[in-house]
Design an enzyme around this catalytic site. Sequence first.
Site, PDB file in Angstrom:
ATOM      1  N   THR A 216      -5.274   7.609  -5.342  1.00  0.00           N
ATOM      2  CA  THR A 216      -5.336   7.746  -3.885  1.00  0.00           C
ATOM      3  C   THR A 216      -4.424   8.898  -3.445  1.00  0.00           C
ATOM      4  O   THR A 216      -4.799   9.707  -2.593  1.00  0.00           O
ATOM      5  CB  THR A 216      -4.872   6.446  -3.208  1.00  0.00           C
ATOM      6  OG1 THR A 216      -5.671   5.388  -3.713  1.00  0.00           O
ATOM      7  CG2 THR A 216      -5.025   6.506  -1.703  1.00  0.00           C
TER       8      THR A 216
ATOM      9  N   GLU B 229       0.831  -1.209   0.000  1.00  0.00           N
ATOM     10  CA  GLU B 229       0.000   0.000   0.000  1.00  0.00           C
ATOM     11  C   GLU B 229       0.864   1.257   0.000  1.00  0.00           C
ATOM     12  O   GLU B 229       0.517   2.258  -0.616  1.00  0.00           O
ATOM     13  CB  GLU B 229      -0.925   0.011   1.228  1.00  0.00           C
ATOM     14  CG  GLU B 229      -2.013  -1.051   1.192  1.00  0.00           C
ATOM     15  CD  GLU B 229      -2.973  -0.859   0.027  1.00  0.00           C
ATOM     16  OE1 GLU B 229      -2.574  -1.195  -1.113  1.00  0.00           O
ATOM     17  OE2 GLU B 229      -4.088  -0.389   0.252  1.00  0.00           O
TER      18      GLU B 229
HETATM   19  P1  ADP Z   1      -6.916   1.404  -5.392  1.00  0.00           P
HETATM   20  O1  ADP Z   1      -7.405   2.161  -4.198  1.00  0.00           O
HETATM   21  O2  ADP Z   1      -8.022   0.996  -6.319  1.00  0.00           O
HETATM   22  O3  ADP Z   1      -6.033   0.269  -5.010  1.00  0.00           O
HETATM   23  P2  ADP Z   1      -4.659   3.032  -5.817  1.00  0.00           P
HETATM   24  O4  ADP Z   1      -4.592   4.296  -6.613  1.00  0.00           O
HETATM   25  O5  ADP Z   1      -4.474   3.070  -4.359  1.00  0.00           O
HETATM   26  O6  ADP Z   1      -6.025   2.353  -6.225  1.00  0.00           O
HETATM   27  O7  ADP Z   1      -3.549   2.000  -6.322  1.00  0.00           O
HETATM   28  C1  ADP Z   1      -3.235   1.821  -7.618  1.00  0.00           C
HETATM   29  C2  ADP Z   1      -1.749   2.144  -7.839  1.00  0.00           C
HETATM   30  O8  ADP Z   1      -0.929   1.043  -7.446  1.00  0.00           O
HETATM   31  C3  ADP Z   1      -1.484   2.405  -9.291  1.00  0.00           C
HETATM   32  O9  ADP Z   1      -0.578   3.482  -9.405  1.00  0.00           O
HETATM   33  C4  ADP Z   1      -0.803   1.127  -9.772  1.00  0.00           C
HETATM   34  O10 ADP Z   1       0.116   1.335 -10.815  1.00  0.00           O
HETATM   35  C5  ADP Z   1      -0.082   0.626  -8.511  1.00  0.00           C
HETATM   36  N1  ADP Z   1       0.081  -0.836  -8.501  1.00  0.00           N
HETATM   37  C6  ADP Z   1       1.241  -1.526  -8.471  1.00  0.00           C
HETATM   38  N2  ADP Z   1       1.009  -2.861  -8.454  1.00  0.00           N
HETATM   39  C7  ADP Z   1      -0.318  -3.030  -8.491  1.00  0.00           C
HETATM   40  C8  ADP Z   1      -1.151  -4.186  -8.511  1.00  0.00           C
HETATM   41  N3  ADP Z   1      -0.670  -5.425  -8.493  1.00  0.00           N
HETATM   42  N4  ADP Z   1      -2.484  -3.995  -8.523  1.00  0.00           N
HETATM   43  C9  ADP Z   1      -2.991  -2.740  -8.545  1.00  0.00           C
HETATM   44  N5  ADP Z   1      -2.261  -1.612  -8.536  1.00  0.00           N
HETATM   45  C10 ADP Z   1      -0.919  -1.756  -8.511  1.00  0.00           C
END
Ligand code: ADP
Length: 307
Positions: free
Chosen positions: A182, A129
């Site tokens: 986020t 995260e």
């Molecule tokens: P959510 O709250 O839907 O998880 P976020 O914006 O917090 O969305 O997270 C997405 C971010 O994490 C993106 O920048 C993405 O490139 C990165 N990321 C890296 N690995 C992963 C993964 N396995 N799954 C989803 N997002 C990923």
Amino acid sequence: MENEIKVFCSATIANISCGFDVLGLALDGIGDEMIVKKTIKKGITITKLTGQKLPMETHKNVAGVAGLALLSVSDYNGGFEIEIHKKIKAGSGIGSSAASSTGAVWAMNKLLGEPFTNMELVKFAMKGEELASGVPHADNVAPGIYGGFTLVRSYDPLDIIKINTPKELYATVIHPQIEVKTSDSRKILKTNISLSDGIKQWGNVGGLIAGLYTEDYDLISRSLKDHIVEPIRSILIPAFDAVKSESMQVGALGCGISGSGPSIFALSKGKENALKVAAAMKGVYNKIGITYDIYVSSINLEGVKIM
Ligand code: ADP
């Protein structure tokens, strides 16, 4: 012991109106799939990634980063290969990154004979995260690991409590097809709150927890209010006020922003009501021409699970 498992990695709703950064719940109706395999080769290799364009390098993918956190304190001498099949869109606000972080560490722990506790798995997943949003928050990964509703009572030291889930509770989630990162939706938040807003907010958090334990749906409904974050963040979400008021009109117990948005969630008593809420939400977006994904789901009491 098995060498390979396939897991369902639950989507999650974080915050749940009054519980910014501390409350979360796991969903059944939407989640990613992962196949995790033990290898003689050390480290983590992401061998396949379908459904979304995301980095496959171990250090850039949350599954790799969370997995390395586990390996760094494990006495296991080998490594893991991971296949990620994304169904949850990144940046949707229903825990796309958390699903990959939790799926990886939960499956690895299972393949190693469960040497780590759920609390330790949450700590590893929080590293993922941190990569995704810059903040090691636990409100999505905690329900992903524990299932049901969870409360992060404290971050330092980490203290997670699994909360009772009333039997008839259903969630409706609509994801308008715009991306809110986020990290961006955190930037617009104020860092200070007024005492009067604080009083309203912690009254509602206490009320919601009491309502979940006593399965008092009226109390849950009265408590699903956010005086601090929703008034600021909702401006980033198309027609938030209309989606919320239409959902409440057809009988939702409460409606708010899922995680950092743009998804909007509602909780209802019973599937029939949750479906009515879905129809109301769709009606708002169909009228103004916004495309969306929509899910009606029971609450997932297990979190990550073997498929
Ligand atoms: P959510 O709250 O839907 O998880 P976020 O914006 O917090 O969305 O997270 C997405 C971010 O994490 C993106 O920048 C993405 O490139 C990165 N990321 C890296 N690995 C992963 C993964 N396995 N799954 C989803 N997002 C990923």
